[in-house]
Design a protein around this motif. Structure first.
Motif, PDB file in Angstrom:
ATOM      1  N   SER A   6      -7.143 -20.623   2.843  1.00 50.43           N
ATOM      2  CA  SER A   6      -6.671 -19.425   3.538  1.00 50.43           C
ATOM      3  C   SER A   6      -5.797 -18.557   2.643  1.00 50.43           C
ATOM      4  CB  SER A   6      -5.882 -19.807   4.787  1.00 50.43           C
ATOM      5  OG  SER A   6      -4.673 -20.437   4.424  1.00 50.43           O
ATOM      6  N   SER A   7      -5.208 -19.192   1.641  1.00 47.63           N
ATOM      7  CA  SER A   7      -4.403 -18.465   0.669  1.00 47.63           C
ATOM      8  C   SER A   7      -4.179 -19.360  -0.544  1.00 47.63           C
ATOM      9  CB  SER A   7      -3.050 -18.088   1.266  1.00 47.63           C
ATOM     10  OG  SER A   7      -2.225 -17.559   0.238  1.00 47.63           O
ATOM     11  N   ARG A  53      -1.592 -19.337  -2.216  1.00 49.44           N
ATOM     12  CA  ARG A  53      -0.160 -19.592  -2.350  1.00 49.44           C
ATOM     13  C   ARG A  53       0.214 -21.066  -2.164  1.00 49.44           C
ATOM     14  NH1 ARG A  53       3.629 -17.845   2.645  1.00 49.44           N
ATOM     15  NH2 ARG A  53       4.806 -19.566   1.763  1.00 49.44           N
ATOM     16  N   TRP A  54      -0.413 -21.737  -1.195  1.00 44.19           N
ATOM     17  CA  TRP A  54       0.050 -23.084  -0.841  1.00 44.19           C
ATOM     18  C   TRP A  54      -0.008 -24.037  -2.030  1.00 44.19           C
ATOM     19  CZ3 TRP A  54       2.610 -22.005   3.189  1.00 44.19           C
ATOM     20  CH2 TRP A  54       2.118 -21.132   4.152  1.00 44.19           C
ATOM     21  N   ASP A 108       7.595 -21.834   6.842  1.00 38.20           N
ATOM     22  CA  ASP A 108       6.802 -20.591   6.870  1.00 38.20           C
ATOM     23  C   ASP A 108       6.277 -20.211   8.256  1.00 38.20           C
ATOM     24  OD1 ASP A 108       5.922 -18.522   4.784  1.00 38.20           O
ATOM     25  OD2 ASP A 108       4.144 -18.775   6.039  1.00 38.20           O
ATOM     26  N   ARG A 109       5.707 -21.176   9.005  1.00 36.00           N
ATOM     27  CA  ARG A 109       5.166 -20.870  10.339  1.00 36.00           C
ATOM     28  C   ARG A 109       6.007 -21.555  11.412  1.00 36.00           C
ATOM     29  NH1 ARG A 109      -1.176 -22.313   8.888  1.00 36.00           N
ATOM     30  NH2 ARG A 109      -1.482 -20.573   7.428  1.00 36.00           N
ATOM     31  N   ASP A 125      -1.906 -18.863  14.457  1.00 38.99           N
ATOM     32  CA  ASP A 125      -0.731 -18.801  13.577  1.00 38.99           C
ATOM     33  C   ASP A 125       0.248 -17.761  14.140  1.00 38.99           C
ATOM     34  OD1 ASP A 125       1.129 -18.395  11.560  1.00 38.99           O
ATOM     35  OD2 ASP A 125      -0.350 -18.115   9.961  1.00 38.99           O
ATOM     36  N   PHE A 170       2.858 -10.423  12.123  1.00 40.01           N
ATOM     37  CA  PHE A 170       2.349  -9.412  11.178  1.00 40.01           C
ATOM     38  C   PHE A 170       1.751  -8.256  11.978  1.00 40.01           C
ATOM     39  CE2 PHE A 170       1.198 -13.296   8.311  1.00 40.01           C
ATOM     40  CZ  PHE A 170       2.493 -13.371   7.835  1.00 40.01           C
ATOM     41  N   TRP A 226      -7.849 -18.035   9.123  1.00 44.62           N
ATOM     42  CA  TRP A 226      -7.645 -17.147   7.968  1.00 44.62           C
ATOM     43  C   TRP A 226      -8.765 -17.358   6.942  1.00 44.62           C
ATOM     44  CZ3 TRP A 226      -3.453 -13.731   7.358  1.00 44.62           C
ATOM     45  CH2 TRP A 226      -2.291 -13.987   8.104  1.00 44.62           C
ATOM     46  N   ASN A 262      -3.984 -10.602   4.861  1.00 45.90           N
ATOM     47  CA  ASN A 262      -3.555 -11.211   3.596  1.00 45.90           C
ATOM     48  C   ASN A 262      -4.578 -10.930   2.496  1.00 45.90           C
ATOM     49  OD1 ASN A 262      -5.580 -13.160   3.812  1.00 45.90           O
ATOM     50  ND2 ASN A 262      -4.182 -14.915   3.808  1.00 45.90           N
ATOM     51  N   GLN A 315      -1.604  -9.424   1.391  1.00 45.86           N
ATOM     52  CA  GLN A 315      -0.317 -10.145   1.444  1.00 45.86           C
ATOM     53  C   GLN A 315      -0.459 -11.377   0.577  1.00 45.86           C
ATOM     54  OE1 GLN A 315       2.433 -12.616   4.631  1.00 45.86           O
ATOM     55  NE2 GLN A 315       0.565 -11.771   5.368  1.00 45.86           N
ATOM     56  N   ASP A 316       0.585 -11.732  -0.086  1.00 45.41           N
ATOM     57  CA  ASP A 316       0.730 -12.958  -0.893  1.00 45.41           C
ATOM     58  C   ASP A 316       0.750 -12.695  -2.396  1.00 45.41           C
ATOM     59  OD1 ASP A 316       0.918 -14.570   1.322  1.00 45.41           O
ATOM     60  OD2 ASP A 316      -1.134 -15.350   1.190  1.00 45.41           O
ATOM     61  N   LYS A 343       5.921 -12.080  -1.319  1.00 37.13           N
ATOM     62  CA  LYS A 343       6.975 -12.903  -0.723  1.00 37.13           C
ATOM     63  C   LYS A 343       7.414 -13.882  -1.810  1.00 37.13           C
ATOM     64  CE  LYS A 343       4.445 -14.279   2.804  1.00 37.13           C
ATOM     65  NZ  LYS A 343       3.993 -14.734   4.141  1.00 37.13           N
TER      66      LYS A 343
HETATM   67  C1  BGC Z   1       1.418 -17.166   5.681  1.00 37.03           C
HETATM   68  C2  BGC Z   1       0.706 -16.267   4.696  1.00 37.03           C
HETATM   69  C3  BGC Z   1      -0.682 -16.827   4.385  1.00 37.03           C
HETATM   70  C4  BGC Z   1      -1.439 -17.186   5.665  1.00 37.03           C
HETATM   71  C5  BGC Z   1      -2.729 -17.919   5.365  1.00 37.03           C
HETATM   72  C6  BGC Z   1       0.567 -17.361   6.906  1.00 37.03           C
HETATM   73  O1  BGC Z   1       1.191 -18.160   7.851  1.00 37.03           O
HETATM   74  O2  BGC Z   1       2.672 -16.610   6.018  1.00 37.03           O
HETATM   75  O3  BGC Z   1       1.460 -16.148   3.516  1.00 37.03           O
HETATM   76  O4  BGC Z   1      -1.438 -15.890   3.680  1.00 37.03           O
HETATM   77  O5  BGC Z   1      -0.644 -17.978   6.497  1.00 37.03           O
HETATM   78  O6  BGC Z   1      -2.488 -19.140   4.755  1.00 37.03           O
END
Ligand code: BGC
Length: 366
Positions: free
Chosen positions: A50-51, A53-54, A128-129, A178, A184, A212, A239, A264-265, A285
């Motif tokens: 989904s991203s 970032r994790w 984060d969530r 989420d 958002f 996502w 994102n 985003q990210d 972020k």
């Molecule tokens: C996060 C985002 C991320 C998304 C998908 C959200 O809860 O805040 O940074 O892109 O989840 O993983």
């Protein structure tokens, strides 16, 4: 003004004193645990699709923070599997973690995990969530409505620059499970709804993307384009993964660069899309700050300490005021991609590959 907020949040956290200060405090643990235990922190990340970032940011920064504090940690990824999420949590509890930090896959399963940890004397943190109706002792995140607001404002700026009259805007929202996706959307709606209402803009298709998932986002966006006969002038995508899905479909239709897309990210692909002119903006972020704040709290609660965060967030489901740290997001466009590199979030070598090398140079990325 924004700077003030950040300072306030940081001071709020620091004002509680150094995390080692009361390490030997024998007061009872908030979660009912044994305060003499050495902290061991378990972290469950949600997925790696989904991203980026994790795995590329959160894992790295959390590990660094725990290592720097000399604290044992176990960071795992549930790969979007709710059963695996629960199994990992059970194993972590059995292995003796003193704090469990989770990024939930949905509030229902997140709550079950938090409640179980609590019943076993394990301290808990929502990372984060926010887990709605949950029992986490702290919540560490960004100001997520502000994230959405920056996305809405960014899209308006790009549409204005392109001089599009009465643009039709499509929404690719985050996962419906989420809570952040809801925040958002509240943020970007606060900017765009008035424009739809005044008929300055036209509201196009509006859909949430399950999990996502970028692959589903591409299919959804393809359908949006077909359904509107190609009449989409801007895409509010929640994102970078969803944004890149939209960009790939726009490319197939030779519309990339013509239709602004948000994100985003500040992931590598999102930043490359911005440099290429295919994505209008992203929201950066500073995950290092989020990881550092969460690690500090995780270690403190493991020791039975109480920390003042200076802020709370109301859980809309239970009405509970959850002590929180909320950091400030930042909008990034072509001119400021360099700031993300300078902050050590993205590696220049990974960003400036192949055709992007020249774009990096042209945009002052060194
Ligand atoms: C996060 C985002 C991320 C998304 C998908 C959200 O809860 O805040 O940074 O892109 O989840 O993983």
């Amino acid at each position: 003004m924004r700077k003030g907020f950040l300072t306030f949040a940081a001071v709020g956290l620091l004002a509680t004193g150094s995390m080692a200060a009361c390490g030997d405090d024998s007061s009872s643990n908030e979660a009912g645990g044994d305060t003499a235990k050495k902290p061991k922190i378990g972290v469950i990340l949600p997925d790696s699709k989904s991203s980026a970032r994790w795995e590329t940011a959160d894992r790295r920064f959390l590990k660094a923070a725990f290592d720097a504090a000399g604290v044992e940690s176990d960071i795992q990824n549930a790969q979007n599997d709710k059963n695996a999420f629960q199994t990992i949590a059970d194993q972590m509890i059995t292995s003796g973690v003193t704090t469990l930090m989770i990024v939930n896959l949905d509030s229902g399963t997140g709550k079950a995990v938090l409640d179980k940890a609590k019943s076993q004397g394990v301290a808990t943190i929502d990372y984060d969530r926010l887990t709605l109706g949950g029992s986490a002792q702290y919540y560490v995140s960004f100001d997520n409505e502000a994230v959405g607001k920056l996305q809405g404002e960014g899209l308006v700026k790009c549409l204005t620059e392109k001089g599009v009259k009465n643009p039709t805007v499509a929404y690719l929202n985050g996962s419906p499970t989420d809570n952040n996706a809801t925040l958002f959307k509240n943020g970007y709606d606060s900017v765009l709804k008035p424009k739809f209402e005044s008929k300055e803009y036209t509201k196009g298709p509006d859909q949430s993307v399950p999990d996502w998932d970028p692959a589903q986002a591409a299919t959804i966006f393809e359908q949006m384009l077909t359904q509107t006969g190609g009449k989409i002038d801007g895409v509010l995508s929640a994102n970078d993964g969803l944004g890149n899905a939209a960009v790939s479909v726009l490319k197939k239709n030779k519309l990339n660069g013509k239709v602004p897309v948000t994100g985003q990210d500040a992931d590598v692909t999102g930043l490359q899309n911005i440099l290429a002119g295919d994505q209008c903006m992203t929201v950066y972020k500073a995950v290092k700050k989020e990881a550092d704040a969460a690690a500090e709290l995780a270690i403190a609660v493991a020791k039975g300490e109480r920390k003042e965060t200076g802020q709370t967030v109301k859980d809309p489901e239970s009405g509970r005021d959850v002590p929180s740290v909320l950091l400030e997001p930042k909008a990034i466009d072509k001119a400021t991609v360099k700031d993300v590199v300078a902050d050590g979030y993205v590696d220049k070598a990974k960003l400036c590959t192949g055709a992007y090398a020249a774009l990096c140079t042209a945009n002052g990325i060194s």
